[in-house]
Scaffold this motif. Structure first.
Motif, short mmCIF file in Angstrom:
data_model
loop_
_atom_site.label_atom_id
_atom_site.label_comp_id
_atom_site.label_asym_id
_atom_site.label_seq_id
_atom_site.Cartn_x
_atom_site.Cartn_y
_atom_site.Cartn_z
N SER A 276 37.75 43.91 50.20
CA SER A 276 38.83 43.19 49.53
C SER A 276 40.02 44.11 49.26
CB SER A 276 38.33 42.60 48.21
OG SER A 276 37.97 43.64 47.33
N ARG B 293 42.13 39.89 43.56
CA ARG B 293 41.29 40.49 44.60
C ARG B 293 41.29 39.51 45.77
NH1 ARG B 293 35.80 43.42 43.42
NH2 ARG B 293 37.33 45.06 43.18
N ASP C 95 42.96 44.68 46.30
CA ASP C 95 43.27 44.37 44.91
C ASP C 95 44.73 44.66 44.62
OD1 ASP C 95 40.59 43.90 44.80
OD2 ASP C 95 40.13 45.42 43.30
#
Length: 171
Positions: A23, A122, A25
């Motif tokens: 992911s 995220r 962020d």
């Protein structure tokens, strides 16, 4: 008894670093109606900037200098940097409360003055796209890419490009 590295994750376990690698962020901020993303690893502080000291002959994007916990910080107006109309900058002796995001670059401290700070998002790598060809050239030069969200576009800022100002050379 087999030898095994005490620092290695247990078989079948997913390490936190591997999960984080899936992911991206961002600390989200807004300028005007546009949602912008700053990579979370580049953001050190979110704070209210007050008592900004103007700097004579500084580029128009530089609001001035401020003191953040004993450190001199250069305040940059992200609104101005992105080419939006800007309200009058408060004088040194005027009380002001500007929302700022603290960022470091090359050992120097900067505060990006924004309209508002939102949430931390995220997002998955798969939703990241390159800068669209139709994005305004001044924005495209400061963007690293975009994420298409359900109802809006998140423009991911290239922090290094945002902080790269054409500073006058001292004679």
């Amino acid at each position: 008894m087999s030898k095994h590295d005490a620092n290695a994750p247990a078989p079948g376990a997913v390490s936190a670093a591997a999960a984080f690698g899936e992911s991206l962020d961002y600390v989200t901020v807004t300028v005007g109606e546009q949602l912008l993303g700053l990579p979370i690893g580049r953001v050190h502080d979110v704070f209210i900037a007050n008592q900004i000291t103007t700097v004579p002959r500084a580029p128009s994007e530089i609001v001035g200098l401020l003191n953040l916990r004993g450190r001199v910080v250069t305040a940059i107006c992200l609104r101005q940097r992105l080419g939006h109309p800007v309200a009058a900058t408060p004088r040194h002796d005027e009380a002001c409360e500007l929302v700022a995001v603290g960022i470091d670059l090359g050992g120097e401290a900067y505060a990006l003055i924004v309209d508002a700070v939102g949430e931390v998002m995220r997002l998955d790598h798969s939703t990241f796209e390159p800068v669209p060809v139709h994005l305004d050239a001044s924005w495209a030069a400061l963007a690293a890419g975009v994420h298409r969200l359900d109802e809006r576009l998140l423009v991911v800022l290239d922090v290094d490009a945002v902080l790269k100002l054409d500073l006058p050379v001292a004679a």
